[in-house]
Design a protein around this motif. Structure first.
Motif, PDB file in Angstrom:
ATOM      1  N   ASN A  43       0.732  -1.224  -0.055  1.00  0.00           N
ATOM      2  CA  ASN A  43      -0.125  -0.031   0.025  1.00  0.00           C
ATOM      3  C   ASN A  43       0.847   1.439  -0.222  1.00  0.00           C
ATOM      4  OD1 ASN A  43       0.866  -0.377   2.759  1.00  0.00           O
ATOM      5  ND2 ASN A  43      -0.997   0.540   3.545  1.00  0.00           N
ATOM      6  N   CYS A  63      -1.705   4.212   1.146  1.00  0.00           N
ATOM      7  CA  CYS A  63      -2.898   4.308   0.586  1.00  0.00           C
ATOM      8  C   CYS A  63      -3.551   3.376   1.539  1.00  0.00           C
ATOM      9  CB  CYS A  63      -3.272   4.068  -0.786  1.00  0.00           C
ATOM     10  SG  CYS A  63      -5.015   4.042  -1.398  1.00  0.00           S
ATOM     11  N   HIS A  65      -6.859   2.357   1.475  1.00  0.00           N
ATOM     12  CA  HIS A  65      -7.836   1.629   0.648  1.00  0.00           C
ATOM     13  C   HIS A  65      -7.144   1.378  -0.778  1.00  0.00           C
ATOM     14  CE1 HIS A  65     -10.422   2.132   3.955  1.00  0.00           C
ATOM     15  NE2 HIS A  65      -9.960   3.717   4.043  1.00  0.00           N
ATOM     16  N   GLU A  68      -9.855   0.597  -3.764  1.00  0.00           N
ATOM     17  CA  GLU A  68     -10.436   1.765  -4.082  1.00  0.00           C
ATOM     18  C   GLU A  68      -9.846   2.793  -4.578  1.00  0.00           C
ATOM     19  OE1 GLU A  68     -10.624  -0.062  -1.143  1.00  0.00           O
ATOM     20  OE2 GLU A  68     -12.448  -0.797  -0.879  1.00  0.00           O
ATOM     21  N   GLU A  69      -8.726   3.250  -4.298  1.00  0.00           N
ATOM     22  CA  GLU A  69      -8.120   4.490  -4.520  1.00  0.00           C
ATOM     23  C   GLU A  69      -6.826   4.318  -5.228  1.00  0.00           C
ATOM     24  OE1 GLU A  69      -7.718   6.563  -0.953  1.00  0.00           O
ATOM     25  OE2 GLU A  69      -9.922   6.169  -0.286  1.00  0.00           O
ATOM     26  N   GLU A  70      -6.770   3.767  -6.592  1.00  0.00           N
ATOM     27  CA  GLU A  70      -5.640   3.549  -7.300  1.00  0.00           C
ATOM     28  C   GLU A  70      -5.448   4.761  -7.734  1.00  0.00           C
ATOM     29  OE1 GLU A  70      -6.108   0.479 -10.326  1.00  0.00           O
ATOM     30  OE2 GLU A  70      -5.772  -1.310  -8.558  1.00  0.00           O
ATOM     31  N   PRO A  71      -4.127   5.378  -7.817  1.00  0.00           N
ATOM     32  CA  PRO A  71      -3.622   6.592  -8.559  1.00  0.00           C
ATOM     33  C   PRO A  71      -3.446   6.338  -9.780  1.00  0.00           C
ATOM     34  CG  PRO A  71      -1.916   5.497  -7.248  1.00  0.00           C
ATOM     35  CD  PRO A  71      -2.969   4.728  -6.986  1.00  0.00           C
ATOM     36  N   LYS A  84      -6.016  11.028  -7.978  1.00  0.00           N
ATOM     37  CA  LYS A  84      -6.089  10.147  -6.868  1.00  0.00           C
ATOM     38  C   LYS A  84      -7.768   9.848  -6.411  1.00  0.00           C
ATOM     39  CE  LYS A  84      -1.853  11.082  -4.459  1.00  0.00           C
ATOM     40  NZ  LYS A  84      -1.189  11.347  -2.961  1.00  0.00           N
ATOM     41  N   ALA A  85      -8.039   8.869  -6.509  1.00  0.00           N
ATOM     42  CA  ALA A  85      -9.526   8.377  -6.099  1.00  0.00           C
ATOM     43  C   ALA A  85     -10.487   9.173  -6.848  1.00  0.00           C
ATOM     44  CB  ALA A  85      -9.660   8.439  -4.697  1.00  0.00           C
ATOM     45  N   LYS A  87     -10.943  12.211  -7.089  1.00  0.00           N
ATOM     46  CA  LYS A  87     -11.298  13.422  -6.322  1.00  0.00           C
ATOM     47  C   LYS A  87     -10.131  14.601  -6.304  1.00  0.00           C
ATOM     48  CE  LYS A  87     -13.646  10.454  -3.054  1.00  0.00           C
ATOM     49  NZ  LYS A  87     -13.889   9.966  -1.720  1.00  0.00           N
ATOM     50  N   GLN A 116     -14.698   3.133  -9.304  1.00  0.00           N
ATOM     51  CA  GLN A 116     -13.320   3.068  -8.740  1.00  0.00           C
ATOM     52  C   GLN A 116     -12.348   3.105  -9.835  1.00  0.00           C
ATOM     53  OE1 GLN A 116     -12.903  -0.652  -6.421  1.00  0.00           O
ATOM     54  NE2 GLN A 116     -14.341  -0.142  -4.921  1.00  0.00           N
ATOM     55  N   GLU A 117     -11.415   4.084  -9.507  1.00  0.00           N
ATOM     56  CA  GLU A 117     -10.189   4.624 -10.617  1.00  0.00           C
ATOM     57  C   GLU A 117      -9.555   3.289 -10.886  1.00  0.00           C
ATOM     58  OE1 GLU A 117      -8.698   8.592 -10.086  1.00  0.00           O
ATOM     59  OE2 GLU A 117      -6.918   7.672 -10.372  1.00  0.00           O
TER      60      GLU A 117
END
Length: 318
Positions: A43, A63, A65, A68-71, A84-85, A87, A116-117
């Motif tokens: 992570n 990270c 999560h 759920e939050e792959e950059p 990122k995510a 957002k 989810q990205e």
């Protein structure tokens, strides 16, 4: 079919245990940037700069999560950014030591709550950045995409559309399934949008092979405007087969066969969006196990993977 000949500028063994190259970008001066993560600390994402001076880690972040939050890494040719995510954008300029944080305006107005990205490689030569997403069923694939409008001068960003590839014009689509085609990579080039799909099958391609693959030009709502490449129905041929494709910071698409014992003998090929022609790759001597990851008109990035990322190299295109 032509042949792209590469000469080695330099290659480096990495002094840390990293996972594979998640995605990459290249600047016009020949520098490359690689998104990866530490192998033992899965992570902990890492951003590496590869230049003639060597490989250095210019950023790293945890990270909580990961799934759920792959950059996602992108470039405008001079600067680089990480989405990122869905957002925010971490935007690196100058010497890349002090990035700016740019919030993406009201992401939930366009993105579904469960989207989810995914960090699959994207390329853009404009303010429109295509991004791959997964929704509802999470198997580390992407079957949806969104377009991010990024104003670099005003430091503003917003999502403009969320869609999927309409498969009805693909010859071998599954009429009995509602699943959309998978997306390996996307590119916004000369005001047009391209995607490479590795079929739509839900089964493991490593175990069963692909059903088909295709390179398509699409509209912002996912309609197929043109098919540049389309395979046969691979499973109907009675043998396991398949090809993955990623776009580069040049007009070329890198095509990598799924298997080493197929018709391509495990060797990568290139396809030019500009000329619509195929091209073989001649790697430098002693680098037959390296794989091409990205390229500009003059330089390219290769890597060696063996249960982890072992080497990175910069080459010149002769």
């Amino acid at each position: 079919m032509g042949k792209l000949k590469l000469s080695l500028l330099n290659k480096w063994e990495l002094d840390k245990d990293y996972n594979s190259v998640f995605n990459s970008v290249m600047l016009h001066d020949g520098r490359a940037f690689v998104l990866t993560s530490e192998k033992e600390t899965f992570n902990l994402y890492c951003l590496l700069e590869v230049s003639p001076l060597g490989v250095k880690e210019i950023d790293a972040w945890y990270c909580d999560h990961v799934w759920e939050e792959e950059p996602l890494l992108f470039t405008d040719g001079q600067n680089i950014g990480i989405i990122k995510a869905g957002k925010e954008i971490v935007y690196y300029t100058g010497d890349f030591s002090n990035p700016e944080i740019i919030a993406i305006k009201d992401p939930q107005s366009i993105l579904p709550k469960k989207a989810q990205e995914r960090y699959f490689q994207i390329v853009s030569d404009s303010d429109q950045i295509p991004v791959c997403f997964e929704n509802q069923v999470y198997t580390n694939q992407a079957r949806n995409f969104a377009l991010l409008e990024f104003d670099r001068e005003k430091k503003q960003a917003k999502w403009t559309t969320y869609s999927h590839i309409d498969k009805k014009d693909l010859n071998h689509h599954d009429t009995n399934s509602s699943f959309c085609p998978k997306i390996d990579s996307m590119k916004s080039w000369k005001q047009e949008l391209y995607a490479f799909s590795s079929g739509e099958s839900q089964t493991s391609v490593n175990k069963w092979g692909m059903d088909y693959y295709a390179l398509v030009k699409i509209s912002s709502d996912g309609r197929i405007i043109e098919k540049l490449l389309e395979s046969e129905h691979l499973k109907a041929l009675g043998k396991k087969a398949g090809v993955n494709g990623i776009f580069t910071d040049s007009p070329y698409l890198i095509l990598s066969p799924l298997l080493k014992n197929d018709d391509w003998k495990g060797k990568q090929k290139l396809f030019s969006l500009a000329t619509r022609e195929w091209c073989d790759i001649a790697l430098p001597r002693g680098m037959s196990k390296h794989k091409l990851q990205n390229m500009t008109d003059n330089f390219c990035l290769t890597f060696l993977y063996d249960r982890g990322l072992k080497e990175l190299a910069l080459c010149r295109i002769d």
